[in-house]
Design a protein around this motif. Sequence first.
Motif, PDB file in Angstrom:
ATOM      1  N   LEU A 155       0.828  -1.213   0.000  1.00 43.87           N
ATOM      2  CA  LEU A 155       0.000   0.000   0.000  1.00 43.87           C
ATOM      3  C   LEU A 155       0.861   1.261   0.000  1.00 43.87           C
ATOM      4  N   ALA A 156       1.917   1.287   0.824  1.00 40.54           N
ATOM      5  CA  ALA A 156       2.816   2.449   0.846  1.00 40.54           C
ATOM      6  C   ALA A 156       3.499   2.610  -0.506  1.00 40.54           C
ATOM      7  N   ALA A 157       3.946   1.502  -1.090  1.00 36.51           N
ATOM      8  CA  ALA A 157       4.623   1.552  -2.388  1.00 36.51           C
ATOM      9  C   ALA A 157       3.665   2.002  -3.487  1.00 36.51           C
ATOM     10  N   MET A 158       2.414   1.573  -3.426  1.00 42.00           N
ATOM     11  CA  MET A 158       1.422   1.984  -4.410  1.00 42.00           C
ATOM     12  C   MET A 158       1.139   3.480  -4.289  1.00 42.00           C
ATOM     13  N   HIS A 180       3.251   5.718  -3.147  1.00 43.40           N
ATOM     14  CA  HIS A 180       4.433   6.433  -3.630  1.00 43.40           C
ATOM     15  C   HIS A 180       4.522   6.409  -5.156  1.00 43.40           C
ATOM     16  N   SER A 181       4.335   5.239  -5.743  1.00 45.92           N
ATOM     17  CA  SER A 181       4.511   5.090  -7.189  1.00 45.92           C
ATOM     18  C   SER A 181       3.262   5.457  -7.979  1.00 45.92           C
ATOM     19  N   GLN A 182       2.166   5.636  -7.271  1.00 46.00           N
ATOM     20  CA  GLN A 182       0.867   5.952  -7.868  1.00 46.00           C
ATOM     21  C   GLN A 182       0.494   4.927  -8.944  1.00 46.00           C
ATOM     22  N   GLY A 183       0.629   3.658  -8.551  1.00 49.02           N
ATOM     23  CA  GLY A 183       0.279   2.586  -9.468  1.00 49.02           C
ATOM     24  C   GLY A 183       0.526   1.227  -8.849  1.00 49.02           C
ATOM     25  N   GLU A 184       0.511   0.221  -9.692  1.00 53.63           N
ATOM     26  CA  GLU A 184       0.676  -1.160  -9.241  1.00 53.63           C
ATOM     27  C   GLU A 184       2.118  -1.463  -8.862  1.00 53.63           C
ATOM     28  N   VAL A 185       2.278  -2.408  -7.933  1.00 51.19           N
ATOM     29  CA  VAL A 185       3.600  -2.842  -7.481  1.00 51.19           C
ATOM     30  C   VAL A 185       3.583  -4.353  -7.270  1.00 51.19           C
ATOM     31  N   VAL A 186       4.781  -4.923  -7.228  1.00 52.11           N
ATOM     32  CA  VAL A 186       4.940  -6.323  -6.849  1.00 52.11           C
ATOM     33  C   VAL A 186       6.017  -6.388  -5.772  1.00 52.11           C
ATOM     34  N   THR A 187       5.929  -7.409  -4.937  1.00 53.55           N
ATOM     35  CA  THR A 187       6.940  -7.625  -3.910  1.00 53.55           C
ATOM     36  C   THR A 187       8.156  -8.275  -4.557  1.00 53.55           C
ATOM     37  N   ILE A 217       6.400   3.085   5.413  1.00 56.49           N
ATOM     38  CA  ILE A 217       6.852   4.284   4.714  1.00 56.49           C
ATOM     39  C   ILE A 217       7.973   3.898   3.754  1.00 56.49           C
ATOM     40  N   VAL A 218       7.969   4.499   2.576  1.00 59.68           N
ATOM     41  CA  VAL A 218       9.048   4.276   1.618  1.00 59.68           C
ATOM     42  C   VAL A 218      10.280   5.001   2.143  1.00 59.68           C
ATOM     43  N   THR A 219      11.395   4.252   2.263  1.00 53.86           N
ATOM     44  CA  THR A 219      12.606   4.798   2.886  1.00 53.86           C
ATOM     45  C   THR A 219      13.775   4.958   1.927  1.00 53.86           C
ATOM     46  N   CYS A 220      13.705   4.321   0.760  1.00 58.77           N
ATOM     47  CA  CYS A 220      14.802   4.381  -0.207  1.00 58.77           C
ATOM     48  C   CYS A 220      14.213   4.045  -1.564  1.00 58.77           C
ATOM     49  N   SER A 233      10.404  -4.567   9.843  1.00 58.86           N
ATOM     50  CA  SER A 233      10.718  -5.244   8.595  1.00 58.86           C
ATOM     51  C   SER A 233      11.067  -4.236   7.507  1.00 58.86           C
ATOM     52  N   PHE A 234      11.902  -4.686   6.563  1.00 60.14           N
ATOM     53  CA  PHE A 234      12.176  -3.942   5.339  1.00 60.14           C
ATOM     54  C   PHE A 234      11.768  -4.826   4.166  1.00 60.14           C
ATOM     55  N   VAL A 235      11.013  -4.239   3.245  1.00 60.46           N
ATOM     56  CA  VAL A 235      10.477  -4.956   2.096  1.00 60.46           C
ATOM     57  C   VAL A 235      10.851  -4.172   0.837  1.00 60.46           C
ATOM     58  N   THR A 236      11.234  -4.879  -0.222  1.00 58.83           N
ATOM     59  CA  THR A 236      11.507  -4.219  -1.504  1.00 58.83           C
ATOM     60  C   THR A 236      10.344  -4.465  -2.453  1.00 58.83           C
ATOM     61  N   MET A 237       9.821  -3.381  -3.000  1.00 61.65           N
ATOM     62  CA  MET A 237       8.717  -3.420  -3.952  1.00 61.65           C
ATOM     63  C   MET A 237       9.184  -2.831  -5.275  1.00 61.65           C
ATOM     64  N   VAL A 238       8.604  -3.302  -6.367  1.00 59.47           N
ATOM     65  CA  VAL A 238       8.913  -2.783  -7.695  1.00 59.47           C
ATOM     66  C   VAL A 238       7.622  -2.278  -8.328  1.00 59.47           C
ATOM     67  N   ALA A 239       7.680  -1.063  -8.870  1.00 61.15           N
ATOM     68  CA  ALA A 239       6.536  -0.500  -9.578  1.00 61.15           C
ATOM     69  C   ALA A 239       6.455  -1.141 -10.957  1.00 61.15           C
ATOM     70  N   ILE A 240       5.240  -1.478 -11.378  1.00 59.20           N
ATOM     71  CA  ILE A 240       5.056  -2.097 -12.695  1.00 59.20           C
ATOM     72  C   ILE A 240       3.989  -1.348 -13.494  1.00 59.20           C
ATOM     73  N   ASP A 241       4.104  -1.463 -14.818  1.00 61.61           N
ATOM     74  CA  ASP A 241       3.099  -0.868 -15.704  1.00 61.61           C
ATOM     75  C   ASP A 241       2.008  -1.899 -16.025  1.00 61.61           C
ATOM     76  N   GLU A 242       1.124  -1.544 -16.948  1.00 64.73           N
ATOM     77  CA  GLU A 242      -0.009  -2.410 -17.283  1.00 64.73           C
ATOM     78  C   GLU A 242       0.426  -3.767 -17.831  1.00 64.73           C
ATOM     79  N   SER A 243       1.611  -3.819 -18.429  1.00 63.38           N
ATOM     80  CA  SER A 243       2.078  -5.089 -18.995  1.00 63.38           C
ATOM     81  C   SER A 243       2.982  -5.853 -18.030  1.00 63.38           C
ATOM     82  N   GLY A 244       3.103  -5.355 -16.796  1.00 66.16           N
ATOM     83  CA  GLY A 244       3.894  -6.052 -15.790  1.00 66.16           C
ATOM     84  C   GLY A 244       5.382  -5.744 -15.842  1.00 66.16           C
ATOM     85  N   LYS A 245       5.776  -4.767 -16.637  1.00 65.32           N
ATOM     86  CA  LYS A 245       7.186  -4.380 -16.747  1.00 65.32           C
ATOM     87  C   LYS A 245       7.506  -3.294 -15.725  1.00 65.32           C
TER      88      LYS A 245
END
Length: 158
Positions: free
Chosen positions: A44-47, A49-56, A79-82, A110-122
């Motif tokens: 939710l925090a990553a979404m 921040h990135s204003q879109g979809e994310v994956v763990t 909170i997004v820290t880096c 905990s620290f978790v890394t999330m990646v923002a993705i576009d509509e095609s999952g990239k």
Amino acid sequence: MGNTVPMSFSRTHQTRLILPSQTNHHKSIFGGQVLWYIDEIAALAAMKHSQGEVVTASIDSVDFVSSAFAGDVLELESIVTCTGRTSMEVYVRVVCRDVKTGTERLTTESFVTMVAIDESGKPREIPGIYPETDRERRLFETGPMRREYRKMKRELSH
């Protein structure tokens, strides 16, 4: 994107009541249940921040500090820290609050890394961040060190 936003833009809070069905034979919450909450609030925090979809990408560290039991209230904060070009490190803090006395104790960090993705999952680019408080500054300034550690761990496992 190229712009930067305050870390507080991503701050997310959740409150959860621990139910008996979420506990083990010791009547403490299952670690897996806490991990689920951590993954959800980090996303939710990553979404935000990135204003879109994310994956763990990874749950980088989880420190179970103290137990929480059926009937306890968990308060989670993330909170997004880096940030990288497409990835974000999210810090999650879980405290147990005694609703009768108001006292709280840290249960999990905990620290978790999330990646923002576009509509095609990239992976897609995200804004950078900047801290506004002393607590945020400490998390922000130690982020590159944690990022380097994660990179080293990945290189060693290949």
